[in-house]
Write an enzyme that holds these catalytic residues in place. Structure first.
Site, PDB file in Angstrom:
ATOM      1  N   HIS A 263      34.952  45.777  38.854  1.00 36.90           N
ATOM      2  CA  HIS A 263      34.659  44.584  37.825  1.00 36.90           C
ATOM      3  C   HIS A 263      35.758  44.486  36.706  1.00 36.90           C
ATOM      4  O   HIS A 263      35.857  45.221  35.797  1.00 36.90           O
ATOM      5  CB  HIS A 263      33.358  45.032  37.150  1.00 36.90           C
ATOM      6  CG  HIS A 263      32.684  44.229  36.240  1.00 36.90           C
ATOM      7  ND1 HIS A 263      31.439  43.748  36.216  1.00 36.90           N
ATOM      8  CD2 HIS A 263      33.237  43.255  35.157  1.00 36.90           C
ATOM      9  CE1 HIS A 263      31.198  42.778  35.395  1.00 36.90           C
ATOM     10  NE2 HIS A 263      32.589  42.415  34.772  1.00 36.90           N
TER      11      HIS A 263
ATOM     12  N   ALA B 174      33.299  39.036  22.575  1.00 31.95           N
ATOM     13  CA  ALA B 174      32.947  40.187  23.283  1.00 31.95           C
ATOM     14  C   ALA B 174      33.811  40.626  24.520  1.00 31.95           C
ATOM     15  O   ALA B 174      34.438  39.761  25.425  1.00 31.95           O
ATOM     16  CB  ALA B 174      31.497  40.008  23.961  1.00 31.95           C
TER      17      ALA B 174
ATOM     18  N   HIS C 269      27.742  46.691  35.068  1.00 32.40           N
ATOM     19  CA  HIS C 269      28.238  47.433  33.707  1.00 32.40           C
ATOM     20  C   HIS C 269      26.839  47.643  33.055  1.00 32.40           C
ATOM     21  O   HIS C 269      26.260  47.307  32.075  1.00 32.40           O
ATOM     22  CB  HIS C 269      28.844  46.421  32.664  1.00 32.40           C
ATOM     23  CG  HIS C 269      28.341  45.025  32.758  1.00 32.40           C
ATOM     24  ND1 HIS C 269      27.350  44.770  32.364  1.00 32.40           N
ATOM     25  CD2 HIS C 269      29.171  43.848  32.741  1.00 32.40           C
ATOM     26  CE1 HIS C 269      27.148  43.451  32.447  1.00 32.40           C
ATOM     27  NE2 HIS C 269      28.212  42.854  32.644  1.00 32.40           N
TER      28      HIS C 269
ATOM     29  N   HIS D 124      25.081  40.074  35.760  1.00 33.87           N
ATOM     30  CA  HIS D 124      25.181  40.694  34.324  1.00 33.87           C
ATOM     31  C   HIS D 124      23.413  40.705  34.035  1.00 33.87           C
ATOM     32  O   HIS D 124      23.266  39.767  33.752  1.00 33.87           O
ATOM     33  CB  HIS D 124      25.903  39.524  33.669  1.00 33.87           C
ATOM     34  CG  HIS D 124      26.074  39.810  32.246  1.00 33.87           C
ATOM     35  ND1 HIS D 124      27.167  40.126  31.645  1.00 33.87           N
ATOM     36  CD2 HIS D 124      25.162  40.169  31.201  1.00 33.87           C
ATOM     37  CE1 HIS D 124      27.048  40.352  30.455  1.00 33.87           C
ATOM     38  NE2 HIS D 124      25.566  40.542  30.116  1.00 33.87           N
TER      39      HIS D 124
ATOM     40  N   ASP E 122      35.106  46.422  33.733  1.00 38.26           N
ATOM     41  CA  ASP E 122      34.899  45.140  33.006  1.00 38.26           C
ATOM     42  C   ASP E 122      35.943  44.970  31.750  1.00 38.26           C
ATOM     43  O   ASP E 122      35.699  44.532  30.805  1.00 38.26           O
ATOM     44  CB  ASP E 122      33.410  45.417  32.033  1.00 38.26           C
ATOM     45  CG  ASP E 122      32.791  44.000  31.704  1.00 38.26           C
ATOM     46  OD1 ASP E 122      33.455  43.017  32.072  1.00 38.26           O
ATOM     47  OD2 ASP E 122      31.998  44.101  30.909  1.00 38.26           O
TER      48      ASP E 122
ATOM     49  N   LYS F 108      28.712  36.293  41.539  1.00 36.01           N
ATOM     50  CA  LYS F 108      28.598  36.922  40.083  1.00 36.01           C
ATOM     51  C   LYS F 108      27.487  36.032  39.541  1.00 36.01           C
ATOM     52  O   LYS F 108      27.615  34.928  39.218  1.00 36.01           O
ATOM     53  CB  LYS F 108      29.719  37.087  39.383  1.00 36.01           C
ATOM     54  CG  LYS F 108      29.475  37.586  37.887  1.00 36.01           C
ATOM     55  CD  LYS F 108      29.210  38.966  37.838  1.00 36.01           C
ATOM     56  CE  LYS F 108      28.709  39.607  36.536  1.00 36.01           C
ATOM     57  NZ  LYS F 108      29.838  39.619  35.567  1.00 36.01           N
TER      58      LYS F 108
ATOM     59  N   HIS G 226      38.149  41.625  34.636  1.00 36.50           N
ATOM     60  CA  HIS G 226      38.448  40.184  34.094  1.00 36.50           C
ATOM     61  C   HIS G 226      40.027  40.013  34.118  1.00 36.50           C
ATOM     62  O   HIS G 226      40.494  40.817  33.109  1.00 36.50           O
ATOM     63  CB  HIS G 226      37.986  39.840  32.735  1.00 36.50           C
ATOM     64  CG  HIS G 226      36.377  39.817  32.843  1.00 36.50           C
ATOM     65  ND1 HIS G 226      35.510  38.732  33.061  1.00 36.50           N
ATOM     66  CD2 HIS G 226      35.362  40.913  32.706  1.00 36.50           C
ATOM     67  CE1 HIS G 226      34.331  39.116  32.913  1.00 36.50           C
ATOM     68  NE2 HIS G 226      34.199  40.294  32.837  1.00 36.50           N
ATOM     69  N   LEU G 227      40.609  39.043  34.446  1.00 35.35           N
ATOM     70  CA  LEU G 227      41.868  39.134  34.405  1.00 35.35           C
ATOM     71  C   LEU G 227      42.548  37.535  33.893  1.00 35.35           C
ATOM     72  O   LEU G 227      43.400  37.473  33.425  1.00 35.35           O
ATOM     73  CB  LEU G 227      42.785  39.192  35.776  1.00 35.35           C
ATOM     74  CG  LEU G 227      42.791  40.533  36.398  1.00 35.35           C
ATOM     75  CD1 LEU G 227      43.423  40.290  37.728  1.00 35.35           C
ATOM     76  CD2 LEU G 227      43.537  41.533  35.736  1.00 35.35           C
ATOM     77  N   ARG G 228      41.348  36.798  33.359  1.00 32.37           N
ATOM     78  CA  ARG G 228      41.867  35.384  32.704  1.00 32.37           C
ATOM     79  C   ARG G 228      42.743  34.460  33.619  1.00 32.37           C
ATOM     80  O   ARG G 228      42.782  34.641  34.643  1.00 32.37           O
ATOM     81  CB  ARG G 228      42.138  35.626  31.208  1.00 32.37           C
ATOM     82  CG  ARG G 228      41.435  36.819  30.460  1.00 32.37           C
ATOM     83  CD  ARG G 228      39.974  36.281  30.307  1.00 32.37           C
ATOM     84  NE  ARG G 228      39.579  37.478  29.557  1.00 32.37           N
ATOM     85  CZ  ARG G 228      38.217  37.557  29.417  1.00 32.37           C
ATOM     86  NH1 ARG G 228      37.141  36.988  30.152  1.00 32.37           N
ATOM     87  NH2 ARG G 228      37.786  38.321  28.386  1.00 32.37           N
TER      88      ARG G 228
ATOM     89  N   ASN H  92      34.594  34.098  35.386  1.00 33.48           N
ATOM     90  CA  ASN H  92      34.099  33.387  34.373  1.00 33.48           C
ATOM     91  C   ASN H  92      35.185  32.692  33.456  1.00 33.48           C
ATOM     92  O   ASN H  92      35.331  32.976  32.352  1.00 33.48           O
ATOM     93  CB  ASN H  92      33.172  34.277  33.284  1.00 33.48           C
ATOM     94  CG  ASN H  92      33.847  35.313  32.862  1.00 33.48           C
ATOM     95  OD1 ASN H  92      34.855  35.934  33.524  1.00 33.48           O
ATOM     96  ND2 ASN H  92      33.662  36.015  31.494  1.00 33.48           N
TER      97      ASN H  92
ATOM     98  N   HIS I 133      40.884  39.748  25.328  1.00 34.94           N
ATOM     99  CA  HIS I 133      40.786  38.471  24.634  1.00 34.94           C
ATOM    100  C   HIS I 133      42.205  38.512  23.486  1.00 34.94           C
ATOM    101  O   HIS I 133      42.272  39.735  23.295  1.00 34.94           O
ATOM    102  CB  HIS I 133      39.476  38.484  23.555  1.00 34.94           C
ATOM    103  CG  HIS I 133      38.295  38.279  24.445  1.00 34.94           C
ATOM    104  ND1 HIS I 133      37.970  36.878  24.692  1.00 34.94           N
ATOM    105  CD2 HIS I 133      37.338  39.208  25.044  1.00 34.94           C
ATOM    106  CE1 HIS I 133      36.709  37.031  25.534  1.00 34.94           C
ATOM    107  NE2 HIS I 133      36.316  38.341  25.518  1.00 34.94           N
TER     108      HIS I 133
HETATM  109  O1  DOR Z   1      32.043  42.183  26.762  1.00 38.14           O
HETATM  110  C1  DOR Z   1      32.091  41.034  27.619  1.00 38.14           C
HETATM  111  N1  DOR Z   1      33.153  40.536  27.998  1.00 38.14           N
HETATM  112  N2  DOR Z   1      31.082  41.057  28.560  1.00 38.14           N
HETATM  113  C2  DOR Z   1      30.819  40.283  29.551  1.00 38.14           C
HETATM  114  O2  DOR Z   1      29.823  40.135  30.344  1.00 38.14           O
HETATM  115  C3  DOR Z   1      31.851  39.248  29.724  1.00 38.14           C
HETATM  116  C4  DOR Z   1      33.216  39.645  29.110  1.00 38.14           C
HETATM  117  C5  DOR Z   1      34.454  38.685  29.074  1.00 38.14           C
HETATM  118  O3  DOR Z   1      34.550  37.747  29.794  1.00 38.14           O
HETATM  119  O4  DOR Z   1      35.004  38.565  28.117  1.00 38.14           O
HETATM  120 ZN    ZN Z   2      32.363  41.471  32.839  1.00 36.05          ZN
END
Ligand code: DOR
Ligand code: ZN
Length: 335
Positions: free
Chosen positions: A12, A254, A166, A132, A238, A95, A14-16, A39, A242
């Site tokens: 799981h 988050a 998660h 999620h 996860d 997802k 996130h690479l943006r 996302n 950011h």
């Molecule tokens: O803390 C989180 N950040 N929870 C998520 O489900 C998404 C993630 C994000 O994409 O920043």
């Molecule tokens: Zn996530």
């Protein structure tokens, strides 16, 4: 002490996109591969968008051998669209986000009944569903309230490859034991921290994520299951970068950025509990077994010499602060 892991996987991640992708993708490249979250803005909902995103990740990796198990953002789809997804190179699964539950999830599902036909087809076609699992209730109760939905899905679609993403509570671990047709991922931070670490003293925005870290007994149950090598519990960081300015801000975004520290910290934890022999299963074996994956052959050796974690990672005009920023952790990757 040393351990060599075969083809570790992050189930799981996130690479943006854009400059943030260029910064973060290489920082997860010690893994053999990862399940990539969809996302983005806008979310990745079509095979064409998914393949284009995969190509951008490949470019950011700059030749690193790292398999992208790509996901699509769940929307109700018909059979033709599901076939197209399944046939798209690199596709792993869907997802599902409840609408508005976390970062960039506004287009998620607001009524699970709308997902019924699609889920039935996914069950028949063997397409994994990663969820999620949070309600819109009180923040500490969101996961627990959602467990009823997992029960419903696991009962109604018994052959669906269903993953509770998660997990953060002892109750979710119990559900995992109750339903042999469900698997789960757990993050690094939820094996270590509780809500006290986030908000018990001075607020620590870099530890703020969704689902929020819970109680000590929850953390302990998650850690126990991971250390015991629970066969359906997998590592999914996860890791959710950011920009620093979005974390150290009113309205903190988050997400905990753990990509670059995940493997050393996991080795440190498993070693401290005398459970190093179960780390391979947790970071690779369980996922390979459950999903039938055959990741690229890649080994990573970790040893108990300290790693100094940078105060932040900066490049391409982006800056992101990792978990343990400016601190030292007990283990490191042998380069
Ligand atoms: O803390 C989180 N950040 N929870 C998520 O489900 C998404 C993630 C994000 O994409 O920043
Ligand atoms: Zn996530």
């Amino acid at each position: 002490m040393k351990i060599t892991l075969n083809s570790p996987l992050d189930m799981h991640l996130h690479l943006r996109d854009g400059d943030m992708l260029k910064l973060t993708a290489p920082l997860s490249a010690d893994f053999a591969g990862a399940v990539i979250m969809p996302n983005l803005v806008p979310p990745v909902t079509t095979p064409a968008a998914m393949q284009a995103y995969d190509a951008r990740i490949a470019a950011a990796l700059d030749g690193a051998d790292f398999t992208r198990y790509m996901t699509l953002f769940f929307t109700p789809l018909g059979e033709k669209e599901l076939i197209a997804a399944k046939e798209a190179p690199g596709f792993f699964g869907f997802k599902l986000y409840p609408a508005g539950i976390t970062t960039n999830s506004e287009g998620g599902v607001s009524d699970m009944a709308q997902a019924d036909k699609t889920l039935r087809l996914m069950e028949e076609m063997g397409i994994p569903l990663l969820v999620h699992g949070e309600s819109h209730g009180f923040v500490m109760d969101r996961e627990q309230e959602f467990l009823a939905v997992y029960r419903h899905l696991a009962t109604k679609y018994p052959k669906l490859k269903l993953s509770m993403e998660h997990i953060t509570t002892a109750e979710a671990v119990r559900l995992l034991d109750e339903f042999p047709n469900i698997c789960a991922t757990v993050t690094l931070q939820h094996l270590i921290i509780t809500l006290d670490d986030v908000a018990g003293g001075a607020l620590r925005p870099h530890l703020f994520c969704k689902p929020i870290a819970k109680r000590p007994e929850d953390r302990d149950a998650l850690l126990r299951a991971a250390l015991e090598g629970h066969p359906r519990l997998m590592f999914g960081s996860d890791s959710a970068p950011h920009p620093r300015c979005k974390k150290e801000a009113c309205g903190c975004a988050a997400g905990v950025f753990t990509g670059p520290v995940a493997l050393p910290k996991l080795a440190e934890i498993f070693a401290a509990h005398g459970a190093l022999e179960n780390l391979q299963a947790f970071v690779s074996g369980n996922a390979c077994q459950w999903y039938g994956l055959q990741p690229v052959q890649k080994t990573v050796t970790l040893e108990d010499t300290p790693m100094s974690v940078p105060a932040s990672y900066r490049s391409y005009g982006e800056q992101v602060v990792p978990m343990y920023a400016g601190e030292s952790i007990g283990w490191s990757i042998v380069r």
